[in-house]
Enzyme design. Structure first.
Site, PDB file in Angstrom:
ATOM      1  N   ALA A 264     -12.997   1.341   6.871  1.00 32.54           N
ATOM      2  CA  ALA A 264     -13.493   0.664   5.667  1.00 32.54           C
ATOM      3  C   ALA A 264     -12.632  -0.552   5.320  1.00 32.54           C
ATOM      4  CB  ALA A 264     -13.525   1.648   4.492  1.00 32.54           C
TER       5      ALA A 264
ATOM      6  N   ASP B  41     -16.886   4.994  14.345  1.00 36.66           N
ATOM      7  CA  ASP B  41     -15.660   4.982  13.543  1.00 36.66           C
ATOM      8  C   ASP B  41     -15.136   3.557  13.385  1.00 36.66           C
ATOM      9  OD1 ASP B  41     -13.341   5.444  12.184  1.00 36.66           O
ATOM     10  OD2 ASP B  41     -12.568   6.978  13.558  1.00 36.66           O
TER      11      ASP B  41
ATOM     12  N   LYS C   2      -3.120  -1.963  15.778  1.00 36.63           N
ATOM     13  CA  LYS C   2      -2.583  -1.152  16.878  1.00 36.63           C
ATOM     14  C   LYS C   2      -3.627  -0.974  17.955  1.00 36.63           C
ATOM     15  CE  LYS C   2       0.881   1.804  14.907  1.00 36.63           C
ATOM     16  NZ  LYS C   2       0.736   2.079  13.470  1.00 36.63           N
TER      17      LYS C   2
ATOM     18  N   GLU D  58       0.828  -1.218   0.000  1.00 36.62           N
ATOM     19  CA  GLU D  58       0.000   0.000   0.000  1.00 36.62           C
ATOM     20  C   GLU D  58       0.859   1.263   0.000  1.00 36.62           C
ATOM     21  OE1 GLU D  58      -1.497   1.754   3.529  1.00 36.62           O
ATOM     22  OE2 GLU D  58      -1.169  -0.052   4.724  1.00 36.62           O
TER      23      GLU D  58
HETATM   24  N1  PSU Z   1      -2.488   1.391  10.789  1.00 39.77           N
HETATM   25  C1  PSU Z   1      -1.149   1.442  10.882  1.00 39.77           C
HETATM   26  N2  PSU Z   1      -0.446   2.079   9.902  1.00 39.77           N
HETATM   27  C2  PSU Z   1      -1.061   2.639   8.817  1.00 39.77           C
HETATM   28  C3  PSU Z   1      -2.483   2.559   8.738  1.00 39.77           C
HETATM   29  C4  PSU Z   1      -3.152   1.931   9.731  1.00 39.77           C
HETATM   30  O1  PSU Z   1      -0.585   0.924  11.826  1.00 39.77           O
HETATM   31  O2  PSU Z   1      -0.376   3.209   7.953  1.00 39.77           O
HETATM   32  C5  PSU Z   1      -3.175   3.154   7.537  1.00 39.77           C
HETATM   33  C6  PSU Z   1      -3.465   2.052   6.506  1.00 39.77           C
HETATM   34  O3  PSU Z   1      -3.357   2.600   5.211  1.00 39.77           O
HETATM   35  C7  PSU Z   1      -4.912   1.711   6.796  1.00 39.77           C
HETATM   36  C8  PSU Z   1      -5.466   3.076   7.150  1.00 39.77           C
HETATM   37  O4  PSU Z   1      -5.605   1.127   5.722  1.00 39.77           O
HETATM   38  O5  PSU Z   1      -4.443   3.683   7.925  1.00 39.77           O
HETATM   39  C9  PSU Z   1      -6.767   3.011   7.907  1.00 39.77           C
HETATM   40  O6  PSU Z   1      -7.316   4.282   7.997  1.00 39.77           O
HETATM   41  P1  PSU Z   1      -8.825   4.445   8.531  1.00 39.77           P
HETATM   42  O7  PSU Z   1      -8.763   4.028   9.982  1.00 39.77           O
HETATM   43  O8  PSU Z   1      -9.112   5.916   8.376  1.00 39.77           O
HETATM   44  O9  PSU Z   1      -9.675   3.557   7.706  1.00 39.77           O
HETATM   45 MN    MN Z   2     -12.243   5.906  10.364  1.00 38.85          MN
END
Ligand code: PSU
Ligand code: MN
Length: 303
Positions: free
Chosen positions: A142, A139, A160, A25
């Site tokens: 996705a 929250d 995490k 990614e």
């Molecule tokens: N968790 C991590 N490092 C990251 C991410 C999540 O430890 O870089 C990033 C990834 O790209 C993940 C995104 O898909 O954050 C999730 O964001 P959200 O919670 O807004 O969906």
């Molecule tokens: Mn979110």
């Protein structure tokens, strides 16, 4: 081939020949680590996958084109631009593609583009999940819904504890997403190998993981899987150090009223600032470790 999608020569040739390919990614590059460590890590991860005998396909959107396989210059651009590049999840893809813009892909959107290209394996650091307090904020990343829909296996170091790991596992269970512990019965918590929660199944070899994934997809059971690979003990962080940093970051999130797609990047950045270089060093090591297991599994799968 989808008309919005571009494969690099290396990725196209590998896929045509039925050779193993591992997706990576780009949100982790633009939003997850500082420059220049982000670009250095992105290169090292690609090289690690090649050394194992698979082909890396870093995924992003550039000039509105969905890309699987980036050049060195493109990686460098994403790393230098950092948060100036839009973080793109499923809902954002058509806007960035229609307007010819650039986007750093999350786990969810990387899975979508990987799947379009015919790539079934994907290595990253951590997945998004159900946030703490989600019963009030709703929250939920996705990423979790994408794992329910799209047939790509995501190799990560767990989730995490900025997230509610228990609720994240419940959500995955509801949506039929298997959580496989690689050599462990316990769900890892990214910086540390333990969270106190159990995984669904423990598998000890890439061959065993490949066999289960093959069976799942031959059964036409839609969706992906989480392969949770604990950070090696020598790179793990101290539980209380990381715990305190996360608590403080969560307090600041609340105090600043940060919501929506900004939440995760804010928490990641604050935890990393509060723990100095230690968490970054751990982060880099666990990504490399996940790339190795993803490559080995992709190789076993294509045998
Ligand atoms: N968790 C991590 N490092 C990251 C991410 C999540 O430890 O870089 C990033 C990834 O790209 C993940 C995104 O898909 O954050 C999730 O964001 P959200 O919670 O807004 O969906
Ligand atoms: Mn979110």
């Amino acid at each position: 081939m989808n008309k919005y999608l571009d494969l690099s020569d290396e990725v196209r040739e590998a896929l045509q020949a039925g050779r193993p390919v591992v997706a990576l990614e780009s949100t982790i590059i633009s939003h997850g680590m500082p420059y220049p460590q982000n670009v250095e890590t992105a290169r090292r991860v690609e090289d690690t996958i090649r050394k194992e005998g698979a082909v890396p396909a870093t995924i992003a959107i550039l000039g509105g084109r969905l890309k699987a396989g980036l050049t060195e210059d493109q990686l460098d651009y994403l790393g230098k631009a950092g948060t100036a590049v839009t973080k793109v999840s499923r809902r954002d893809i058509p806007f960035i593609a229609a307007t010819g813009k650039d986007g750093a892909t999350t786990v969810a959107s990387t899975m979508i583009i990987a799947s379009m290209a015919g790539i079934r394996f994907f290595a990253t650091g951590g997945i998004g999940g159900v946030h703490r307090g989600a019963e009030k904020t709703f929250d939920v990343s996705a990423d979790l819904q994408e794992l329910a829909e799209t047939g790509v296996a995501v190799f990560c170091a767990g989730a995490k504890s900025i997230l509610d790991i228990g609720l994240t596992l419940e959500y995955l269970e509801t949506h039929g997403v298997p959580v496989i512990g690689y050599g462990t019965e316990e769900m890892p918590a990214f910086y540390t190998p333990r969270s106190g929660y159990s995984v669904d199944y423990r598998l000890d070899t890439p061959e065993d993981i490949a066999a289960v994934l093959k069976t799942k997809w031959e059964l036409n059971l839609k969706g992906g899987a989480v392969i949770a690979n604990p950070i090696p003990q020598e790179f793990a962080m101290d539980d209380s150090v990381i715990g305190h940093a996360i608590e403080q970051a969560l307090r600041e999130l609340n105090d600043n009223g940060i919501k929506g797609k900004e939440s995760t990047p804010f928490l990641l950045a604050r935890v990393s600032e509060l723990t100095g270089g230690d968490s970054l060093a751990s982060n880099i090591q666990l990504v490399l470790n996940n790339a190795i297991v993803a490559a080995k599994t992709a190789i076993a799968f294509t045998r």
